[in-house]
Design a protein around this motif. Structure first.
Motif, short mmCIF file in Angstrom:
data_model
loop_
_atom_site.label_atom_id
_atom_site.label_comp_id
_atom_site.label_asym_id
_atom_site.label_seq_id
_atom_site.Cartn_x
_atom_site.Cartn_y
_atom_site.Cartn_z
N GLY A 14 0.81 -1.21 0.00
CA GLY A 14 0.00 0.00 0.00
C GLY A 14 0.85 1.26 0.00
O GLY A 14 2.08 1.21 0.13
N PRO A 15 0.22 2.43 -0.13
CA PRO A 15 0.96 3.69 -0.11
C PRO A 15 1.62 3.94 1.24
O PRO A 15 1.06 3.59 2.29
CB PRO A 15 -0.11 4.75 -0.42
N GLN A 16 2.81 4.54 1.21
CA GLN A 16 3.56 4.81 2.43
C GLN A 16 4.10 6.23 2.41
O GLN A 16 4.63 6.69 1.40
CB GLN A 16 4.75 3.85 2.57
N LEU A 17 4.00 6.89 3.56
CA LEU A 17 4.64 8.19 3.78
C LEU A 17 5.43 8.11 5.08
O LEU A 17 4.89 7.70 6.11
CB LEU A 17 3.59 9.31 3.89
N HIS A 18 6.70 8.50 5.02
CA HIS A 18 7.56 8.49 6.20
C HIS A 18 8.18 9.87 6.37
O HIS A 18 8.92 10.33 5.49
CB HIS A 18 8.65 7.43 6.06
N LEU A 19 7.84 10.54 7.48
CA LEU A 19 8.36 11.87 7.75
C LEU A 19 9.40 11.81 8.87
O LEU A 19 9.17 11.18 9.91
CB LEU A 19 7.22 12.81 8.15
N PHE A 20 10.51 12.48 8.65
CA PHE A 20 11.59 12.54 9.62
C PHE A 20 11.87 13.99 10.00
O PHE A 20 11.52 14.91 9.26
CB PHE A 20 12.87 11.90 9.05
N ALA A 38 -1.76 16.23 2.01
CA ALA A 38 -1.39 16.20 0.60
C ALA A 38 -1.13 14.76 0.14
O ALA A 38 -1.52 14.35 -0.95
CB ALA A 38 -0.15 17.06 0.37
N PHE A 39 -0.48 13.98 1.01
CA PHE A 39 -0.20 12.58 0.68
C PHE A 39 -1.50 11.78 0.60
O PHE A 39 -1.69 11.00 -0.35
CB PHE A 39 0.71 12.00 1.76
N LEU A 40 -2.40 11.96 1.55
CA LEU A 40 -3.68 11.23 1.53
C LEU A 40 -4.48 11.59 0.28
O LEU A 40 -5.10 10.72 -0.34
CB LEU A 40 -4.48 11.54 2.78
N HIS A 41 -4.46 12.86 -0.07
CA HIS A 41 -5.20 13.31 -1.27
C HIS A 41 -4.62 12.67 -2.53
O HIS A 41 -5.36 12.18 -3.39
CB HIS A 41 -5.16 14.83 -1.36
N GLU A 42 -3.28 12.67 -2.62
CA GLU A 42 -2.63 12.09 -3.79
C GLU A 42 -2.89 10.58 -3.86
O GLU A 42 -3.17 10.04 -4.93
CB GLU A 42 -1.13 12.35 -3.74
N ALA A 43 -2.82 9.91 -2.73
CA ALA A 43 -3.07 8.46 -2.70
C ALA A 43 -4.50 8.15 -3.06
O ALA A 43 -4.80 7.15 -3.72
CB ALA A 43 -2.74 7.90 -1.33
#
Length: 243
Positions: free
Chosen positions: A181-187, A235-240
Motif C-alpha cells: 500500500g501507499p507509504q509516507l515516512h516523515l523525519f 497532501a499525501f492522503l489526497h494524492e493516494a
C-alpha cells in the motif's frame, strides 16, 4: 474506510503529543476521521503480543500511522493486514531504533543500554530525560519538554521497560518492503533520537515510497509543528486517494 486514520503514540508520553496534529488534520479535511489509540499496556516485549492486541482492537480498512514506536508498530500491523490497511504513515520512526552493523542510522546500542538501565532504576527521572531528548532541536525545547511531560500518563515501570525492550526488538525493514500500500515516512532534521540520516537510508532501501525531512525540527515535531505535518499528511492522503 479510506477516510479513517488511526494514529499510535510513541513510548512513555501517551496520546497527548498527537492531539494537536489530529486537530490540524480534522481542520484541513472535516471528512477525515482521525483517532489516536493508546498503546497496549503490556508487560511483554514480544512484538507479536503487541500486534495481536492492536489488531484485535483497531478498526479494519483504515490508514495506520504513528509516532516513533507507534509508527514502527503501525508498519508491522500494516503488513499483517495487507489489503485491509488503506496505507501507512510514520512520524520520526526509525526502521530499527537501536543501531546494528546493517543499520547504523540509529541510536548507539550502548546509549540505549544506559537509558534502559536508568529507566529500571528511576522511571520518573528517565521520562523527564526522555521528554528533554524529544524536544531537543526545537525552537523552544524546554517549553516543549515541559508540555510533553505534563500530559504524560502514569505508567508502571514494568510496562515502560517492556516498551523499551520492544523498541530494541523491532526491525521494520521487512515489513516496509512487503507492504504494497501507499507509504509516507516523515523525519525531523534535528531529531536527537532518530538520526536524520535514517531518511536517506530508508530511501536507499525503498526508493518508491514517499519520504519527507522536516528541517530544524525535533523528535516531537508532531507537537512542535502540527500544522506543517498535517499539511504534508493531507497532501499525501489526497494524492493516494487520486491513484
Amino acid at each position: 474506510m479510506r477516510d479513517r486514520l488511526i494514529l499510535l503514540p510513541g513510548w512513555g508520553l501517551g496520546t497527548a503529543p498527537l492531539q494537536p496534529l489530529a486537530g490540524a488534520l480534522r481542520g484541513l479535511d472535516p471528512r477525515l476521521h482521525v483517532e489516536i489509540e493508546p498503546l497496549p499496556a503490556l508487560d511483554s516485549s514480544d512484538p507479536a503480543d503487541w500486534l495481536d492486541e492492536l489488531d484485535a482492537n483497531l478498526p479494519q480498512d483504515a490508514w495506520l500511522g504513528g509516532w516513533s514506536l507507534g509508527g514502527m508498530l503501525a508498519a508491522e500491523l500494516a503488513v499483517r493486514r495487507g489489503e485491509r490497511c488503506s496505507g501507512l504513515l510514520t512520524l520520526a520512526s526509525n526502521l530499527r531504533f537501536v543501531a546494528e552493523p546493517s543499520w547504523p542510522s540509529a541510536m548507539a546500542a550502548e546509549t540505549f543500554k544506559v537509558f534502559r538501565h536508568g529507566c529500571a532504576a528511576d522511571s520518573a527521572a528517565t521520562l523527564k530525560r526522555f521528554a528533554l531528548l524529544c524536544a531537543q532541536g526545537a525552537l523552544d525545547a524546554r517549553g516543549l519538554s515541559r508540555q510533553l511531560l505534563a500530559a504524560a500518563p502514569q505508567q508502571q515501570s514494568a510496562t515502560l521497560l517492556a516498551g523499551l525492550d520492544l523498541l530494541a526488538n523491532l526491525d521494520t525493514r521487512a515489513a516496509l518492503q512487503a507492504f504494497v500500500g501507499p507509504q509516507l515516512h516523515l523525519f525531523a532534521g534535528a531529531d536527537a533520537l532518530v538520526p536524520a540520516s535514517a531518511a536517506q537510508a530508508l530511501l536507499a532501501l525503498l526508493p518508491d515510497v514517499e519520504i519527507g525531512l522536516i528541517d530544524h525540527a525535533s523528535h516531537a515535531f508532531a507537537l512542535e509543528r502540527p500544522h506543517e505535518i498535517a499539511a504534508a499528511i493531507q497532501a499525501f492522503l489526497h494524492e493516494a486517494g487520486d491513484d
